[in-house]
Design a protein around this motif. Structure first.
Motif, PDB file in Angstrom:
ATOM      1  N   HIS A   3      18.044   1.297   3.332  1.00 17.66           N
ATOM      2  CA  HIS A   3      19.363   0.938   3.854  1.00 17.66           C
ATOM      3  C   HIS A   3      19.868  -0.343   3.205  1.00 17.66           C
ATOM      4  O   HIS A   3      19.097  -1.234   2.847  1.00 17.66           O
ATOM      5  CB  HIS A   3      19.301   0.760   5.374  1.00 17.66           C
ATOM      6  CG  HIS A   3      19.047   2.039   6.117  1.00 17.66           C
ATOM      7  ND1 HIS A   3      18.972   2.105   7.483  1.00 17.66           N
ATOM      8  CD2 HIS A   3      18.855   3.308   5.678  1.00 17.66           C
ATOM      9  CE1 HIS A   3      18.751   3.352   7.869  1.00 17.66           C
ATOM     10  NE2 HIS A   3      18.672   4.091   6.785  1.00 17.66           N
ATOM     11  N   ASP A   4      21.179  -0.441   3.093  1.00 17.19           N
ATOM     12  CA  ASP A   4      21.791  -1.622   2.487  1.00 17.19           C
ATOM     13  C   ASP A   4      21.413  -2.903   3.228  1.00 17.19           C
ATOM     14  O   ASP A   4      21.226  -3.952   2.615  1.00 17.19           O
ATOM     15  CB  ASP A   4      23.316  -1.485   2.472  1.00 17.19           C
ATOM     16  CG  ASP A   4      23.792  -0.460   1.445  1.00 17.19           C
ATOM     17  OD1 ASP A   4      22.956  -0.029   0.618  1.00 17.19           O
ATOM     18  OD2 ASP A   4      24.975  -0.080   1.475  1.00 17.19           O
ATOM     19  N   THR A   5      21.311  -2.816   4.569  1.00 16.98           N
ATOM     20  CA  THR A   5      20.996  -4.009   5.358  1.00 16.98           C
ATOM     21  C   THR A   5      19.597  -4.539   5.047  1.00 16.98           C
ATOM     22  O   THR A   5      19.322  -5.717   5.274  1.00 16.98           O
ATOM     23  CB  THR A   5      21.080  -3.709   6.876  1.00 16.98           C
ATOM     24  OG1 THR A   5      20.284  -2.546   7.167  1.00 16.98           O
ATOM     25  CG2 THR A   5      22.521  -3.482   7.298  1.00 16.98           C
ATOM     26  N   TYR A   6      18.725  -3.679   4.537  1.00 15.31           N
ATOM     27  CA  TYR A   6      17.394  -4.123   4.119  1.00 15.31           C
ATOM     28  C   TYR A   6      17.440  -4.657   2.693  1.00 15.31           C
ATOM     29  O   TYR A   6      16.917  -5.735   2.401  1.00 15.31           O
ATOM     30  CB  TYR A   6      16.397  -2.966   4.212  1.00 15.31           C
ATOM     31  CG  TYR A   6      14.982  -3.362   3.825  1.00 15.31           C
ATOM     32  CD1 TYR A   6      14.123  -3.942   4.758  1.00 15.31           C
ATOM     33  CD2 TYR A   6      14.496  -3.164   2.530  1.00 15.31           C
ATOM     34  CE1 TYR A   6      12.829  -4.319   4.420  1.00 15.31           C
ATOM     35  CE2 TYR A   6      13.208  -3.530   2.185  1.00 15.31           C
ATOM     36  CZ  TYR A   6      12.379  -4.103   3.122  1.00 15.31           C
ATOM     37  OH  TYR A   6      11.102  -4.487   2.774  1.00 15.31           O
ATOM     38  N   ARG A   9      18.830  -8.269   1.652  1.00 14.06           N
ATOM     39  CA  ARG A   9      17.999  -9.458   1.889  1.00 14.06           C
ATOM     40  C   ARG A   9      17.414  -9.990   0.588  1.00 14.06           C
ATOM     41  O   ARG A   9      17.332 -11.201   0.373  1.00 14.06           O
ATOM     42  CB  ARG A   9      16.864  -9.129   2.858  1.00 14.06           C
ATOM     43  CG  ARG A   9      17.314  -8.580   4.195  1.00 14.06           C
ATOM     44  CD  ARG A   9      16.122  -8.243   5.085  1.00 14.06           C
ATOM     45  NE  ARG A   9      16.545  -7.461   6.248  1.00 14.06           N
ATOM     46  CZ  ARG A   9      17.115  -7.962   7.330  1.00 14.06           C
ATOM     47  NH1 ARG A   9      17.329  -9.259   7.399  1.00 14.06           N
ATOM     48  NH2 ARG A   9      17.474  -7.194   8.346  1.00 14.06           N
ATOM     49  N   GLN A 107      19.049  -1.784  15.184  1.00 17.74           N
ATOM     50  CA  GLN A 107      20.040  -1.249  14.246  1.00 17.74           C
ATOM     51  C   GLN A 107      20.170   0.265  14.403  1.00 17.74           C
ATOM     52  O   GLN A 107      21.278   0.806  14.376  1.00 17.74           O
ATOM     53  CB  GLN A 107      19.635  -1.595  12.811  1.00 17.74           C
ATOM     54  CG  GLN A 107      19.778  -3.062  12.455  1.00 17.74           C
ATOM     55  CD  GLN A 107      19.254  -3.379  11.066  1.00 17.74           C
ATOM     56  OE1 GLN A 107      18.675  -2.520  10.401  1.00 17.74           O
ATOM     57  NE2 GLN A 107      19.441  -4.609  10.632  1.00 17.74           N
ATOM     58  N   ASN A 112      24.640  -4.305  16.122  1.00 22.38           N
ATOM     59  CA  ASN A 112      24.881  -5.109  14.937  1.00 22.38           C
ATOM     60  C   ASN A 112      23.912  -6.294  14.915  1.00 22.38           C
ATOM     61  O   ASN A 112      24.289  -7.452  15.110  1.00 22.38           O
ATOM     62  CB  ASN A 112      26.334  -5.597  14.915  1.00 22.38           C
ATOM     63  CG  ASN A 112      26.661  -6.347  13.631  1.00 22.38           C
ATOM     64  OD1 ASN A 112      25.997  -6.148  12.608  1.00 22.38           O
ATOM     65  ND2 ASN A 112      27.677  -7.192  13.678  1.00 22.38           N
ATOM     66  N   THR A 114      20.800  -7.995  12.607  1.00 22.55           N
ATOM     67  CA  THR A 114      20.162  -7.972  11.293  1.00 22.55           C
ATOM     68  C   THR A 114      19.059  -9.021  11.142  1.00 22.55           C
ATOM     69  O   THR A 114      18.341  -9.015  10.148  1.00 22.55           O
ATOM     70  CB  THR A 114      21.198  -8.221  10.181  1.00 22.55           C
ATOM     71  OG1 THR A 114      21.833  -9.499  10.385  1.00 22.55           O
ATOM     72  CG2 THR A 114      22.269  -7.134  10.181  1.00 22.55           C
TER      73      THR A 114
END
Length: 221
Positions: A3-6, A9, A107, A112, A114
């Motif tokens: 995922h982009d949220t990972y 980082r 998530q 929301n 992170t």
């Protein structure tokens, strides 16, 4: 992990240097495989939990999980002298996996969230048990591990009731701190009004226990 949220980082940790971020991520994957991190949350750490307690059952006002640690209870020197350094490091890694796992689970529920928060009570720590010469390498190993394998996961490290021994630890690890890590460490002394005001803005009192100026019942280990 796809995922982009990972993935973002690693870019943030390297100032958006794509090649550096890729190298860092690949090294992380090798480390996770060699250390069998995937199943570490299922390992039994009952031998460590009593001597090195931490709670991960509270959340800040925006839903970030909080790891709460009464640092004075962690006798680092004793662990080193008993030859438990490797075991303690693995236990800490399991704790980090637990709290970062909570972020991912939140998530997946559509929240929301992170990052996480670390809240430490340093009242009562001393040079002998937590900041001795044989203790400091463990602190350095911990902070470098966090930066190398869990970059950008923590929103803040908040330390309250900080005695002089905390500065000894911070001075030892400072050369190893990235700019981002230095910026998220918030240290408060024994002025209760100062840290209460800060915590009230970030964490509801119902999510804090008595030692942190809150009303949440004590955790039974």
């Amino acid at each position: 992990m796809k995922h982009d949220t990972y993935l973002i980082r690693w870019l943030r940790a390297t100032n958006f240097d794509v090649n550096a971020a890729e190298r860092m991520l690949r090294q992380n994957l090798k480390w996770r495989k060699s250390q069998k991190i995937k199943n570490i949350r299922n390992e039994d750490f009952k031998d460590m939990e009593q001597d090195f307690p931490i709670t991960i059952d509270t959340y800040d006002k925006i839903g970030q999980p909080i790891g709460v640690l009464d640092l004075y209870e962690w006798d680092i020197r004793s662990a080193v002298l008993q030859g438990k350094t490797v075991r303690l490091v693995r236990y800490i890694t399991a704790l980090v996996e637990n709290i970062t796992g909570q972020v991912c689970e939140r998530q997946q529920k559509g929240m929301n969230v992170t990052q996480d928060v670390m809240l430490l009570n340093a009242d009562g720590i001393n040079v002998v048990q937590q900041a001795c010469p044989i203790c400091l390498p463990l602190w350095i190993q911990f902070i470098t591990s966090i930066q190398n394998y869990y970059p950008e996961w923590t929103d803040e490290f908040i330390i309250i009731d900080s005695p002089p021994a905390v500065q000894i630890i911070l001075n030892a690890i400072r050369p190893f701190l990235s700019r981002n890590t230095r910026n998220i460490i918030k240290v408060f002394g024994h002025n209760r009004k100062n840290w209460m005001t800060y915590l009230d803005n970030k964490i509801s009192r119902s999510e804090r226990r008595k030692e942190y100026g809150g009303t949440k019942p004590p955790f039974k280990f």
